[in-house]
Design an enzyme around this catalytic site. Structure first.
Site, mmCIF file in Angstrom:
data_model
loop_
_atom_site.group_PDB
_atom_site.id
_atom_site.type_symbol
_atom_site.label_atom_id
_atom_site.label_comp_id
_atom_site.label_asym_id
_atom_site.label_seq_id
_atom_site.Cartn_x
_atom_site.Cartn_y
_atom_site.Cartn_z
ATOM 1 N N GLU A 241 31.734 -11.890 10.710
ATOM 2 C CA GLU A 241 31.114 -11.621 11.783
ATOM 3 C C GLU A 241 30.681 -10.036 11.637
ATOM 4 O O GLU A 241 31.442 -9.235 11.440
ATOM 5 C CB GLU A 241 31.570 -11.567 13.052
ATOM 6 N N ARG B 282 37.510 -0.843 14.635
ATOM 7 C CA ARG B 282 38.651 -0.675 15.432
ATOM 8 C C ARG B 282 39.557 -1.834 15.359
ATOM 9 O O ARG B 282 40.893 -1.938 15.898
ATOM 10 C CB ARG B 282 37.938 -1.115 17.042
ATOM 11 N N HIS B 283 39.313 -2.925 14.765
ATOM 12 C CA HIS B 283 40.555 -3.779 14.419
ATOM 13 C C HIS B 283 40.447 -4.186 12.735
ATOM 14 O O HIS B 283 41.421 -3.498 12.165
ATOM 15 C CB HIS B 283 40.387 -5.184 15.331
ATOM 16 N N HIS C 109 35.957 -9.974 12.418
ATOM 17 C CA HIS C 109 34.415 -9.177 12.763
ATOM 18 C C HIS C 109 34.631 -7.712 12.263
ATOM 19 O O HIS C 109 35.597 -7.024 12.817
ATOM 20 C CB HIS C 109 34.328 -9.061 14.457
ATOM 21 N N HIS D 4 33.258 -18.224 21.744
ATOM 22 C CA HIS D 4 33.465 -16.935 22.356
ATOM 23 C C HIS D 4 34.090 -17.519 23.955
ATOM 24 O O HIS D 4 33.619 -18.256 24.706
ATOM 25 C CB HIS D 4 32.299 -16.019 22.745
ATOM 26 N N GLY D 5 35.064 -16.885 24.082
ATOM 27 C CA GLY D 5 35.707 -17.298 25.393
ATOM 28 C C GLY D 5 36.294 -18.393 25.603
ATOM 29 O O GLY D 5 36.826 -18.877 26.386
ATOM 30 N N GLU E 281 25.006 -19.891 15.986
ATOM 31 C CA GLU E 281 26.566 -20.192 16.574
ATOM 32 C C GLU E 281 26.253 -19.869 18.241
ATOM 33 O O GLU E 281 25.534 -18.709 18.494
ATOM 34 C CB GLU E 281 27.596 -18.901 16.170
ATOM 35 N N GLY F 53 39.353 -16.799 19.147
ATOM 36 C CA GLY F 53 40.115 -15.860 18.452
ATOM 37 C C GLY F 53 41.169 -15.255 19.701
ATOM 38 O O GLY F 53 42.116 -15.457 19.623
ATOM 39 N N ARG G 282 33.807 -4.182 12.545
ATOM 40 C CA ARG G 282 32.724 -3.708 13.476
ATOM 41 C C ARG G 282 32.497 -2.225 12.734
ATOM 42 O O ARG G 282 33.289 -1.746 12.061
ATOM 43 C CB ARG G 282 33.584 -3.205 14.586
ATOM 44 N N THR H 155 33.918 -6.507 23.586
ATOM 45 C CA THR H 155 33.560 -7.606 22.722
ATOM 46 C C THR H 155 32.264 -7.950 22.862
ATOM 47 O O THR H 155 31.464 -7.429 23.590
ATOM 48 C CB THR H 155 34.505 -8.817 23.056
ATOM 49 N N THR H 156 31.654 -9.027 21.901
ATOM 50 C CA THR H 156 30.292 -9.381 21.559
ATOM 51 C C THR H 156 29.694 -9.579 22.999
ATOM 52 O O THR H 156 30.081 -10.699 23.367
ATOM 53 C CB THR H 156 30.022 -10.208 20.622
ATOM 54 N N ASN I 234 39.768 -16.652 14.603
ATOM 55 C CA ASN I 234 39.341 -15.066 14.750
ATOM 56 C C ASN I 234 40.757 -14.494 14.664
ATOM 57 O O ASN I 234 41.187 -14.616 15.765
ATOM 58 C CB ASN I 234 38.498 -14.934 15.565
ATOM 59 N N ASP J 107 40.926 -11.165 14.338
ATOM 60 C CA ASP J 107 40.616 -9.557 14.753
ATOM 61 C C ASP J 107 41.830 -9.281 15.508
ATOM 62 O O ASP J 107 42.101 -7.920 15.346
ATOM 63 C CB ASP J 107 39.231 -9.724 15.800
ATOM 64 N N HIS J 108 42.312 -9.854 16.642
ATOM 65 C CA HIS J 108 43.492 -9.146 17.720
ATOM 66 C C HIS J 108 44.593 -9.249 16.880
ATOM 67 O O HIS J 108 45.629 -8.402 17.507
ATOM 68 C CB HIS J 108 43.165 -9.910 19.024
HETATM 69 N N1 PXP Z 1 31.938 -16.060 17.802
HETATM 70 C C1 PXP Z 1 31.601 -14.535 17.689
HETATM 71 C C2 PXP Z 1 30.359 -14.495 17.134
HETATM 72 C C3 PXP Z 1 32.154 -13.552 18.138
HETATM 73 O O1 PXP Z 1 31.887 -12.518 18.055
HETATM 74 C C4 PXP Z 1 33.603 -13.669 18.801
HETATM 75 C C5 PXP Z 1 34.394 -12.627 19.230
HETATM 76 O O2 PXP Z 1 34.646 -11.772 18.229
HETATM 77 C C6 PXP Z 1 33.904 -15.029 18.809
HETATM 78 C C7 PXP Z 1 33.228 -16.091 18.304
HETATM 79 C C8 PXP Z 1 35.402 -15.392 19.460
HETATM 80 O O3 PXP Z 1 35.509 -15.217 20.963
HETATM 81 P P1 PXP Z 1 36.926 -15.125 21.410
HETATM 82 O O4 PXP Z 1 37.836 -13.887 20.700
HETATM 83 O O5 PXP Z 1 36.561 -14.877 22.719
HETATM 84 O O6 PXP Z 1 37.464 -16.332 21.179
#
Ligand code: PXP
Length: 254
Positions: free
Chosen positions: A81, A61-62, A55, A201-202, A162, A223, A57, A111-112, A19, A21-22
């Site tokens: 996403e 924002r990104h 993602h 996520h995380g 997911e 990400g 949004r 974040t989500t 991911n 995004d950042h």
């Molecule tokens: N999966 C989904 C559905 C998410 O929304 C995100 C965050 O955008 C991630 C995975 C990745 O999470 P992280 O950036 O914490 O690794």
């Protein structure tokens, strides 16, 4: 039951969706194109990423619309996403990403924050999934590790779920083990429902292995940690190169 050879091979395969995004968050901090998200995608894919996750949004924002189209035009496998809103579904129908992960979205969140509740607004979700599948996307739904939500995802026509690993990622001690166990059970129930199981996520270097060991999980989307850790893995080299350019400009050697 003893695993057949094909099952064992299938279980060894696990994809990584990076991911980015950042990378776009950093790029947007100034108005130029550095760091360029196509370059980031290229680096990710030449180092083992199987797809690029972004993602889009509502507040942009990104990632921006143009980023998604550029990634697709450049030939990357894109996992988009997005919230199941009319605006996003129309964008996906137009851009045709390879896969879509439907996520809940709150304007103020960093974040989500949690998974989708698939028991609410079912008809709208069902129509959204059908429209996305119609345009060729594989559709996943981002949910908590819960058998009822998995069954609902299947009923709504999604090909994958997911699992939200956020609460596992931040838990400690015994709670972490319980969260991990919930992920294992959920992955098994997705598999027996006949839908693919992704997770994310995380995730970071310290917690990824336990999730990657769950045999039914075939894809992880990661990400924030990757982009943040990349700073520490490369900051030294970048600072050294800058200093050496400065010294060379003054006629001093390296
Ligand atoms: N999966 C989904 C559905 C998410 O929304 C995100 C965050 O955008 C991630 C995975 C990745 O999470 P992280 O950036 O914490 O690794």
């Amino acid at each position: 039951m003893e695993e057949t050879r094909t099952q064992a091979e299938h279980h060894r395969k696990i994809r990584l969706g990076v991911n980015i995004d950042h990378v776009a968050t950093l790029r947007n901090a100034r108005s130029g194109e550095h760091p360029n998200i196509l370059s980031a995608a290229e680096i990710a894919c030449s180092n083992g990423a199987d797809s690029i996750t972004v993602h889009l949004r509502e507040d942009r924002r990104h990632i921006r619309d143009k980023d998604v189209s550029c990634l697709l035009e450049a030939g990357f496998r894109v996992n988009l996403e997005m919230a199941a809103t009319e605006e996003m579904i129309s964008i996906a129908e137009h851009l045709r990403p390879h896969s879509v992960c439907l996520v809940p979205e709150k304007r103020e969140e960093q974040t989500t924050e949690g998974g989708l509740d698939l028991l609410v607004d079912k008809e709208r979700l069902k129509t959204s999934v059908a429209r996305l599948r119609e345009c060729g996307a594989e559709v996943a739904m981002f949910i908590e590790a819960d058998a009822i939500q998995i069954e609902a995802a299947k009923q709504l026509g999604a090909q994958a779920v997911e699992l939200h690993t956020g609460s596992y990622a931040i838990a400690e001690g015994e709670e972490k083990q319980q969260r991990l166990q919930q992920l294992r059970v959920a992955a098994r129930s997705a598999d027996s429902c006949g839908i693919f199981c992704h997770a994310g996520h995380g995730l970071d270097f310290a917690n990824v292995e336990s999730v990657a060991r769950i045999p039914e999980v075939i894809e992880l989307n990661i990400g924030y940690f990757l982009v943040a850790q990349a700073l520490f893995d490369s900051l030294g080299a970048v600072v050294a190169r800058m200093k050496s350019l400065m010294l060379a400009a003054r006629g001093a050697g390296d």
